[in-house]
Design a protein around this motif. Structure first.
Motif, short mmCIF file in Angstrom:
data_model
loop_
_atom_site.label_atom_id
_atom_site.label_comp_id
_atom_site.label_asym_id
_atom_site.label_seq_id
_atom_site.Cartn_x
_atom_site.Cartn_y
_atom_site.Cartn_z
N GLY A 126 0.16 3.78 -62.03
CA GLY A 126 -0.22 4.35 -60.74
C GLY A 126 0.02 3.42 -59.57
O GLY A 126 -0.73 3.45 -58.59
N GLY A 127 1.06 2.59 -59.66
CA GLY A 127 1.37 1.70 -58.56
C GLY A 127 1.66 2.44 -57.27
O GLY A 127 2.11 3.60 -57.29
N ASP A 128 1.38 1.80 -56.13
CA ASP A 128 1.65 2.46 -54.86
C ASP A 128 3.16 2.61 -54.66
O ASP A 128 3.97 2.04 -55.40
CB ASP A 128 1.02 1.69 -53.70
N TYR A 129 3.53 3.37 -53.66
CA TYR A 129 4.94 3.71 -53.45
C TYR A 129 5.81 2.46 -53.30
O TYR A 129 6.83 2.32 -53.99
CB TYR A 129 5.07 4.59 -52.21
N ALA A 130 5.40 1.54 -52.43
CA ALA A 130 6.23 0.36 -52.16
C ALA A 130 6.37 -0.50 -53.42
O ALA A 130 7.46 -1.02 -53.71
CB ALA A 130 5.63 -0.45 -51.02
N THR A 131 5.27 -0.70 -54.15
CA THR A 131 5.32 -1.52 -55.35
C THR A 131 6.21 -0.88 -56.41
O THR A 131 6.98 -1.57 -57.10
CB THR A 131 3.90 -1.73 -55.92
N THR A 132 6.11 0.42 -56.55
CA THR A 132 6.94 1.12 -57.54
C THR A 132 8.41 0.99 -57.20
O THR A 132 9.24 0.70 -58.07
CB THR A 132 6.52 2.60 -57.62
#
Length: 538
Positions: A126-132
């Motif tokens: 469930g990483g945030d958008y930027a991290t993903t």
């Protein structure tokens, strides 16, 4: 325009003198790099991988010393360089390629060891958008594909599981690797990058809510090679996609024989069904045979729920799959083992239950540490000749539907509870589906018939058979409710259910003849509820 080949034959054995290593997963790295170094193979590496190799006391050349260019942009740019890709893609026996290598000071790489940024793990966590997005690997797949394309001269490893195999082959072949092994590793490498890109594109489609993206890609990793498929003459494998939804792909098998193709298919159907029932409200048990429920019930305890589910169709339950919505306890286990059962799947199991099940060595027990969320989004996929049918998961839940009473008589509280139960079960029965329920337990299930009338009659007949087996004077369909997965196109299916003794009906509605069907219900003082939602399952 297609690129033509020069048809230069690939050598059988290629000596390995120089290896490029860049891994995210450093499992087994030090030991494998040590074997390469001991064989006199030069090690070239990047960033953290180079540091890990150096910490192991091994000589390693940083990629920046090869390219003459430092890693920049937080490591985004480090290996996208002609001195790297020229060393991966050069056809060694092509005079023009050899001349280009000499002219530009390019040295070949004979072995490439790369695993990719952990995109799937970050996505599933469930990483945030930027991290993903930051965990989308670029240089890794580029090097893997380059090496795999040039497998005539380069061997490529994409996971630690292959380290021992390659090390053994090097030792056996005098620091050379054979062509067949290089081919197999290349095939695996292309499959890995394909699955990786499938995960990325799938995440984008889900994140952006793209219902029908122009291109669809799916990938998975082999979990187990099956002995055979649905039938002994069919080959099969079980591939895991990385979805963390509780179920057969994430379960741990505590005991029993290897699961077959049919076991996995049926167990998935069973667990998805039992996941419809909140364990905080009641215990629930589903017994499945050939992907259809032959008995489903809820009760205060698993033991009671199992007994009531079994009573629906004890003949079909033989050799079936049992799914529970609570941790298996000894009381339930002691009853389940009395009937030959292929698989039990549950969120957990206590020590006494494990001891009882252990006495049945061939009985498979799967524990999942959770239940599937019936409201979860996702995709289902079915192959057809020349293509794939892809759709969103049927995550409609009866508690979320706007139920509408369409007859003069409304269902009473008991009937309404049973109607909701029956519609939950009908969602998991092959169409055409008819399900009779009484007091929180199925008492007749009709599945997979071409006619809804036939499904209603078959379900009633099964209820009659179960009544005879239990020594009852009449089947439990008398006073039961009935659910239909789709509308009644004519009143005949409803009349068959009324003849079996149903007092209330739940169905989607929407037929051209709804008025005729409602009139038939009113004529027999039957309560009928429309859901507005259909649950076809083919």
């Amino acid at each position: 325009m297609a690129v033509t080949s020069k048809n230069i034959p690939a050598p059988d054995l290629v000596p390995v003198r120089r290896a490029l290593i860049s891994v995210s997963d450093k499992t087994g790295l030090a030991a494998f790099a040590g074997k390469l170094a001991a064989a006199g193979i030069e090690l070239v590496s990047t960033g953290g991988t180079a540091a890990a190799i150096a910490e192991a006391g091994l000589a390693v050349t940083d990629i920046s010393n090869v390219t003459g260019f430092p890693e920049i942009m937080d490591g985004r740019v480090k290996t996208l360089h002609p001195l790297v890709h020229g060393g991966l893609l050069a056809i060694r026996d092509d005079p023009q390629h050899a001349a280009a290598m000499d002219a530009h000071g390019i040295r070949p790489f004979d072995l490439v060891v790369i695993n990719l940024y952990p995109f799937e793990e970050v996505r599933n966590a469930g990483g945030d958008y930027a991290t993903t997005v930051e965990n989308v690997d670029i240089g890794g797949p580029a090097m893997v594909r380059a090496a795999a394309k040039n497998h005539a001269y380069v061997a490529v490893l994409t996971e630690p599981a292959d380290y021992d195999r390659v090390a053994a082959s090097l030792a056996e072949n005098g620091n050379c690797l054979p062509y067949l092994l290089r081919q197999e590793l290349a095939a695996k490498a292309f499959a890995r990058t394909a699955a990786y890109d499938a995960a990325i594109s799938g995440w984008f489609a889900q994140t952006l809510d793209l219902a029908d993206p122009h291109w669809r890609a799916f990938g998975g990793r082999l979990g187990e090679a099956m002995r055979y498929g649905e039938n002994p003459h069919q080959e099969a494998g079980f591939y895991r996609t990385g979805d963390k939804r509780a179920g057969v792909a994430t379960a741990r098998q505590v005991q029993g024989k290897h699961l077959s193709y049919n076991n996995l298919n049926d167990t998935d159907a069973a667990f998805e069904l039992v996941g419809e029932f909140d364990p905080a409200e009641s215990a629930a048990v589903a017994i499945i045979k050939h992907a259809n429920p032959c008995g489903v019930a809820r009760a205060a305890t698993l033991r009671e729920a199992y007994g009531r589910a079994l009573a629906c169709d004890p003949v079909s339950a033989f050799g079936g799959i049992v799914a529970l919505n609570r941790a298996l306890d000894a009381e339930a286990a002691s009853e389940i083992v009395k009937t030959f059962t292929e698989v039990i799947i549950a969120p957990g199991a206590d020590a006494d239950a494990l001891a009882l099940i252990a006495a049945k060595k061939n009985l498979r027990l799967l524990l999942t540490d959770g239940l599937p969320d019936p409201r979860a989004s996702g995709l289902t996929i079915k192959s057809v000749a020349g293509g794939l049918l892809v759709q969103s998961r049927d995550n409609a839940v009866v508690e979320d539907l706007d139920l509408k009473t369409v007859t003069r008589r409304a269902p009473d509280a008991r009937e309404l509870a049973d109607l909701k139960f029956a519609f939950k079960v009908a969602k998991h029965v092959k169409s055409n589906a008819i399900v009779y329920v009484r007091d929180g337990a199925t008492v007749g299930v009709g599945a997979g018939q071409m006619s809804r009338v036939d499904s209603a009659r078959i379900a009633a007949r099964k209820a009659e058979d179960a009544a005879v087996a239990a020594g009852m004077t009449e089947p439990l369909t008398r006073g039961a409710v009935v659910a239909s997965d789709a509308f009644f196109p004519f009143a005949d299916g409803l009349l068959a259910a009324i003849e079996a003794g149903a007092t209330a009906v739940i169905q989607p509605g929407g037929s051209m003849r709804d008025a005729e069907v409602i009139a038939a219900a009113d004529a027999h003082d039957i309560a009928m509820v429309f859901t507005g939602t259909r649950h076809f399952r083919h």
